[in-house]
Design a protein around this motif. Structure first.
Motif, PDB file in Angstrom:
ATOM      1  N   VAL A   1    -101.499  62.102 -70.117  1.00 36.69           N
ATOM      2  CA  VAL A   1    -100.631  61.083 -70.322  1.00 36.69           C
ATOM      3  C   VAL A   1    -100.271  61.241 -71.569  1.00 36.69           C
ATOM      4  O   VAL A   1    -101.114  61.556 -72.555  1.00 36.69           O
ATOM      5  CB  VAL A   1    -100.957  59.708 -70.195  1.00 36.69           C
ATOM      6  N   ALA A   2     -98.815  61.548 -71.801  1.00 37.58           N
ATOM      7  CA  ALA A   2     -98.158  61.657 -73.108  1.00 37.58           C
ATOM      8  C   ALA A   2     -97.479  60.299 -73.567  1.00 37.58           C
ATOM      9  O   ALA A   2     -96.134  60.379 -73.009  1.00 37.58           O
ATOM     10  CB  ALA A   2     -97.276  62.833 -73.473  1.00 37.58           C
ATOM     11  N   HIS A   3     -97.943  59.182 -74.133  1.00 38.37           N
ATOM     12  CA  HIS A   3     -97.266  58.136 -74.615  1.00 38.37           C
ATOM     13  C   HIS A   3     -96.185  58.481 -75.360  1.00 38.37           C
ATOM     14  O   HIS A   3     -96.291  59.333 -76.329  1.00 38.37           O
ATOM     15  CB  HIS A   3     -98.129  56.937 -74.901  1.00 38.37           C
ATOM     16  N   ASN A   4     -94.950  57.653 -75.463  1.00 42.64           N
ATOM     17  CA  ASN A   4     -93.819  58.037 -76.346  1.00 42.64           C
ATOM     18  C   ASN A   4     -93.401  59.294 -76.516  1.00 42.64           C
ATOM     19  O   ASN A   4     -93.025  59.549 -77.582  1.00 42.64           O
ATOM     20  CB  ASN A   4     -94.226  57.187 -77.769  1.00 42.64           C
ATOM     21  N   ASN A   5     -93.360  59.984 -75.341  1.00 34.60           N
ATOM     22  CA  ASN A   5     -93.133  61.510 -75.375  1.00 34.60           C
ATOM     23  C   ASN A   5     -91.471  61.527 -75.282  1.00 34.60           C
ATOM     24  O   ASN A   5     -91.092  61.193 -74.181  1.00 34.60           O
ATOM     25  CB  ASN A   5     -93.900  62.166 -74.259  1.00 34.60           C
TER      26      ASN A   5
ATOM     27  N   ASP B   1     -94.377  63.643 -69.496  1.00 32.59           N
ATOM     28  CA  ASP B   1     -94.900  62.238 -69.703  1.00 32.59           C
ATOM     29  C   ASP B   1     -96.295  62.048 -68.904  1.00 32.59           C
ATOM     30  O   ASP B   1     -97.187  61.489 -69.570  1.00 32.59           O
ATOM     31  CB  ASP B   1     -94.067  61.168 -69.124  1.00 32.59           C
ATOM     32  N   GLU B   2     -96.477  62.551 -67.823  1.00 32.90           N
ATOM     33  CA  GLU B   2     -97.687  62.614 -67.068  1.00 32.90           C
ATOM     34  C   GLU B   2     -97.972  63.789 -66.212  1.00 32.90           C
ATOM     35  O   GLU B   2     -97.144  64.415 -65.722  1.00 32.90           O
ATOM     36  CB  GLU B   2     -97.521  61.201 -66.213  1.00 32.90           C
TER      37      GLU B   2
ATOM     38  N   VAL C   1    -105.433  61.510 -72.946  1.00 35.86           N
ATOM     39  CA  VAL C   1    -104.148  60.784 -73.482  1.00 35.86           C
ATOM     40  C   VAL C   1    -103.836  61.064 -74.646  1.00 35.86           C
ATOM     41  O   VAL C   1    -104.451  61.199 -75.670  1.00 35.86           O
ATOM     42  CB  VAL C   1    -104.434  59.234 -73.508  1.00 35.86           C
TER      43      VAL C   1
ATOM     44  N   ASN D   1     -90.041  62.980 -80.400  1.00 34.32           N
ATOM     45  CA  ASN D   1     -91.363  62.681 -80.610  1.00 34.32           C
ATOM     46  C   ASN D   1     -92.172  63.797 -79.965  1.00 34.32           C
ATOM     47  O   ASN D   1     -92.887  63.509 -79.176  1.00 34.32           O
ATOM     48  CB  ASN D   1     -92.029  61.321 -79.706  1.00 34.32           C
TER      49      ASN D   1
ATOM     50  N   GLU E   1    -101.094  60.429 -77.762  1.00 34.95           N
ATOM     51  CA  GLU E   1    -100.078  59.489 -78.444  1.00 34.95           C
ATOM     52  C   GLU E   1     -99.005  60.472 -79.287  1.00 34.95           C
ATOM     53  O   GLU E   1     -99.406  61.214 -80.189  1.00 34.95           O
ATOM     54  CB  GLU E   1    -100.743  58.396 -79.439  1.00 34.95           C
TER      55      GLU E   1
END
Length: 753
Positions: free
Chosen positions: A691-695, A676-677, A729, A699, A731
């Protein structure tokens, strides 16, 4: 003071990251390292005490011998024949196991015994439930003798603690006959200097043909009696020289009495071994030495800070990161002296001399990883290679303990040297570096005379001709890039042409790389599935795997396959092709997905090739599958030989979200970030916050990327941009974004026009 200063440094490092500002960043990360991962199956990893890139790898060795005991230890075993000061980690050949210490009680026995008759020797059983290993520390209980053993190290000194029972027959055996794998003693010596000091040396031959190691051992308890043996026969006197010398130190001990031993090792002399002790371990505080070793490992592990709710993934990641720092190992004394490949002592060198260069493995990912996370050590690595060149006339292939083993194919030091030069490392002689890479490529050995004269190596001239030729093409392409940057356009043109020699192994009828007998004739019969270990045209692989070994010119490989769509179709087929490798196939071919073999290095870049054809989402699928299934926290959690850090370096890079397909062009191709981070600590006080959002496990596909707040459409990032730090970052989503990374200008490239 050391621990306080480290804590302060880590706090300062994290101060600029709000997402982590509430956390206590001084917490140690060594708790996530499990050295037993990779001790099962064919991982061949070292278990014991060491410090990052240290000269000493102090750990137990089992009585068993064989391929799965190349490091001396396998989790299936429960015997110990001694605690030795040098071990390999993850190799496919066994060696070292020098300077073996074994505490015992009762009647003196100097033969180790056998698996079938252990009572005749000094071997002991142990229980894995009474065994502990963590970075810089190892402990075990010897069942036979009721002796507790604890081990730790400094850079060049092994520190033993033996807790004896009450006995008037307590002993410490120093066995200079004992070695691992192919290693056998040639000349050994031992001498009691005084009532607390013993010195000696061990010369041996094995994978490395001429190994020499000296030691000085200092004991906390005065020696009551000292006896010397030539193999199993006792000799009179306080010193002995011979082929298989052993020494036995005897004491009277009380219940629970602790006897400490400091063992300095040196490639040069017993005097230097003693000097190493005085410089690195002057006192007797065992617990403080353990803490210092732990702090050294924690300092390295703190270079990558992860945020995830999955603690198991942390254990896998930090263990992999730990495995990348066992080698290359220090091969000099505290004063800078070292033993060269020219069999001479080189005094007070201006760099840290290193050995254990498994270059055919590590040039692919481990050495590029060092340029990111170990930049302070890269100059020493290159300087060591250049010193070897000056001593033997060529760069190392597989260097071990002052010896060239000539193992594997290619001159794989070349892309490592070139990569460091192109990335701007300045701590070595660039002119000498170019001289070294060119001279290495212009020899008439190991098929290179055919490369120069024909552009290919005839399959009937030598085995492994295709593997050799493809590796040489990678190396020659690398030389061309260095020549270009230096303004040497004649060499640039010449080596660029040689970098295209991979085309001469490509059969347009079968669309595989295969052995060529002449300009008009292929070797027959041919099957892309066949792998005959060291007996055919490939090295630990087959045509399915080697057809993709063109990381230096993926665009050219796409053209050979007929364009993007045929290339993708062929690449897809690799992961579903079914066929037997055969009984004579290499045991290194493991971790199969179809004919993709993750357990061996020639396959490691292949999953990332989709990005060059505009389909990076397929890379994400394959990478996530490998991360999940071929790396676990179990004893068999590495799918093949660790290979001195390469298997783990693939994991570290890929878990971070990118990988260096081309080992010398400074680009990292995106795959699928696992965490995630992440924060990478970089030189100059910089950090890259990722940062990996919605990981999630579902996903896995990159939808879009932002770099420092701006849209970033490329499916790769350059080394220069990565090392600038900032924020990256991702997504993530559960379905591929078929447009991300699709356009030509957003795809990774082999070389700028």
């Amino acid at each position: 003071m050391l621990l306080l200063s480290l804590a302060a440094a880590f706090t300062g490092f994290w101060a600029g990251h709000p997402a982590y500002s509430q956390q206590k960043q001084s917490a140690s990360l060594t708790k996530y390292v499990d050295p037993f991962i990779g001790t099962g199956f064919h991982g061949h990893v070292f278990v014991g005490a060491n410090v990052p890139f240290g000269a000493v790898q102090l750990g137990p060795s089992n009585i068993s011998q064989g391929w799965d005991w190349c490091s001396g230890y396998h989790i299936s075993d429960s015997t110990i024949v001694g605690f030795q000061h040098t071990h390999l980690s993850g190799t496919g050949i066994g060696d070292l196991g020098d300077i073996s210490f074994m505490p015992t009680t009762g009647p003196i026995k100097v033969f180790k015994g056998t698996a079938k008759d252990m009572q005749s020797g000094y071997v002991s059983t142990f229980s894995h439930q009474q065994e502990t290993a963590r970075p810089g520390y190892y402990a075990v209980q010897l069942n036979r003798y009721h002796i507790g053993v604890r081990l730790t190290t400094t850079q060049r000194v092994g520190f033993h603690e033996y807790t004896f029972p009450k006995s008037d027959q307590a002993h410490i055996l120093i066995d200079l006959e004992e070695g691992l794998g192919w290693d056998t003693p040639v000349k050994t010596a031992i001498k009691q200097v005084n009532d607390t000091t013993v010195t000696g040396f061990r010369y041996s031959k094995g994978w490395a043909k001429d190994q020499r190691i000296y030691f000085t051992a200092v004991f906390s308890k005065p020696i009551k009696t000292f006896a010397v043996y030539d193999s199993t026969a006792a000799k009179t006197g306080m010193a002995l020289e011979g082929e298989k010398v052993k020494g036995v130190l005897s004491f009277t001990t009380t219940a629970g009495e602790k006897v400490y031993v400091k063992v300095g090792i040196s490639p040069v002399s017993t005097a230097n071994a003693m000097a190493n002790i005085k410089a690195e371990l002057p006192g007797w505080n065992f617990n403080q030495t353990v803490a210092t070793a732990d702090a050294a490992w924690n300092k390295e592990l703190q270079k990558v800070q992860l945020k995830t709710t999955d603690e198991d993934k942390k254990r896998i990641f930090y263990t992999a990161f730990y495995h990348t720092m066992i080698a290359p190992s220090t091969f000099n004394d505290h004063n800078g002296d070292y033993w060269g490949t020219d069999k001479k002592v080189h005094s007070k060198a201006g760099f840290t001399n290193l050995t254990t260069f498994s270059l055919w493995d590590t040039y692919r990912a481990a050495n590029p990883l060092y340029t990111v996370l170990q930049p302070e050590r890269v100059n020493d690595m290159i300087s060591s290679m250049l010193a070897i060149y000056q001593q033997q006339g060529s760069l190392p292939m597989w260097h071990l303990m002052g010896n060239e083993t000539n193992t594997m194919v290619g001159y794989s030091a070349v892309p490592i040297v070139v990569d460091a030069y192109l990335k701007g490392f300045k701590g070595f002689d660039a002119k000498l570096a170019y001289e070294a890479v060119k001279a290495t490529a212009m020899r008439d050995e190991m098929g290179t005379k055919y490369v120069k004269n024909l552009g290919y190596i005839p399959a009937d001239s030598t085995v492994e001709s295709v593997a050799m030729g493809l590796e040489y093409a990678i190396d020659d392409w690398s030389i061309a890039q260095m020549a270009k940057k230096m303004g040497n356009m004649a060499d640039y043109q010449y080596f660029s042409k040689r970098g295209k020699n991979y085309q001469n192994y490509f059969d347009k009828q079968t669309h595989f790389m295969r052995g060529r007998v002449s300009a008009t004739e292929w070797r027959t019969p041919f099957s892309p599935f066949v792998s005959r270990h060291r007996k055919d045209d490939y090295t630990e692989g087959n045509a399915w795997q080697y057809t993709w070994l063109v990381p230096q010119d993926v665009e050219g490989l796409i053209a050979l396959q007929g364009g993007e769509q045929p290339f993708i179709k062929k690449l897809d087929s690799l992961f579903i092709a079914k066929g037997s490798i055969g009984a004579e196939g290499s045991p290194d071919i493991s971790g199969l997905i179809g004919q993709y073999a993750h357990g061996n290095e020639p396959s490691h870049h292949i999953t990332y090739l989709y990005a060059y054809a505009g389909q990076p989402w397929k890379t994400a699928e394959k990478v996530r599958y490998i991360l999940k299934n071929f790396y676990t926290s179990k004893h068999d959690g590495i799918i093949g030989n660790e290979d001195v850090g390469q298997m783990s370096s693939w994991y570290v890079f890929s878990a971070l979200g990118f990988y260096p397909v081309n080992p010398a062009n400074g680009l990292y191709v995106f795959g699928s970030p696992l965490f995630d981070e992440v924060n990478l600590k970089l030189p100059g006080g910089k950090t890259m916050h990722m940062v990996a959002h919605n990981n999630t496990d579902q996903n896995i596909y990159i939808q879009r990327i932002m770099l420092n707040g701006k849209s970033y459409t490329k499916s790769y990032i350059s080394h220069a941009d990565l090392m600038q730090g900032g924020e990256l970052v991702f997504e993530m989503g559960s379905k591929p974004n078929l447009n991300w990374g699709k356009t030509l200008q957003d795809r990774p490239y082999s070389a700028k026009p």
